[in-house]
Enzyme design. Structure first.
Site, short mmCIF file in Angstrom:
data_model
loop_
_atom_site.label_atom_id
_atom_site.label_comp_id
_atom_site.label_asym_id
_atom_site.label_seq_id
_atom_site.Cartn_x
_atom_site.Cartn_y
_atom_site.Cartn_z
N CYS A 2 4.78 5.44 -5.72
CA CYS A 2 4.86 4.47 -4.47
C CYS A 2 5.98 5.50 -3.59
CB CYS A 2 5.61 3.27 -4.63
SG CYS A 2 4.64 2.01 -5.63
N ARG A 60 2.17 1.63 -1.68
CA ARG A 60 2.18 0.94 -2.85
C ARG A 60 0.96 1.89 -3.69
NH1 ARG A 60 0.27 -4.43 -5.61
NH2 ARG A 60 1.84 -4.43 -7.49
N LEU A 61 1.41 2.13 -5.02
CA LEU A 61 0.27 2.53 -5.79
C LEU A 61 0.76 1.30 -7.04
CD1 LEU A 61 -1.54 4.45 -7.37
CD2 LEU A 61 0.53 5.42 -8.41
N ILE A 63 0.42 -0.90 -10.21
CA ILE A 63 0.47 -0.50 -11.50
C ILE A 63 0.72 -2.07 -12.35
CG2 ILE A 63 1.81 0.36 -13.56
CD1 ILE A 63 0.61 2.53 -11.74
N GLY A 88 8.49 2.74 -8.70
CA GLY A 88 8.62 2.88 -10.39
C GLY A 88 8.35 1.64 -10.85
N ASP A 113 6.71 -6.50 -11.38
CA ASP A 113 7.76 -6.37 -12.35
C ASP A 113 9.06 -5.90 -11.42
OD1 ASP A 113 6.08 -4.04 -11.26
OD2 ASP A 113 7.79 -2.67 -12.45
#
Length: 157
Positions: A2, A60-61, A63, A88, A113
């Site tokens: 991110c 945002r990536l 996960i 992260g 998360d």
């Protein structure tokens, strides 16, 4: 991975500042192609009645929390509204959620998360970083003018 852009307690005119932050976020969009988010926070300084602004932008990536983990995350139930942008992954996020009282667990709005950080901060303050297991960097801002920038102990991010 991110991308995060943050300004804290800026006295610059908010529309101009927002435009600048959006321009910077566009330059790092390749780091997080799944979602682009921005949050503007007004900070009123009680001693001077001066208003400044915090702005968090997040690319945002996805996960974890694929469908509901859009950032910046915001908690309006804390004493001072709190906003958070994270890069992260927090490995122990499920245990952290369960460590909080049930009434706080009920305030969670995502399966991200990263959301436990928002709810741990009012309880543990800066010490919350010691409770996190993962690879991360984050910035948390509050409407009282305080902020916390942190990274994992190894400093991967």
């Amino acid at each position: 991975m991110c991308g995060i852009i943050v300004t804290v307690n800026s006295a610059q005119e908010v529309s101009k500042l927002r435009k600048t932050v959006l321009g910077l976020a566009k330059r790092i969009r390749h780091r997080g192609p799944d979602w682009s988010g921005i949050h503007v926070q007004a900070v009123t300084h009680p001693e001077t009645h001066k208003v400044t602004h915090n702005i968090l932008a997040h690319e945002r990536l996805a996960i974890v929390g694929l469908g509901s983990g859009a950032q910046p995350l915001v908690n309006t139930r804390a004493a001072a509204d709190t906003a958070l942008a994270v890069n992260g992954e927090i490995y122990n996020h499920e245990a952290l959620r369960l460590s909080l009282p049930e009434e706080v667990q009920a305030q969670f709005t995502t399966d991200s998360d990263c959301e436990p950080i928002l709810h741990l901060y009012p309880v543990f303050g800066d010490e919350l970083v010691k409770r996190l297991d993962g690879i991360f960097s984050f910035v948390l801002t509050r409407t009282d003018g305080s902020f916390l920038a942190a990274r994992d102990p190894i400093g991967w991010y």
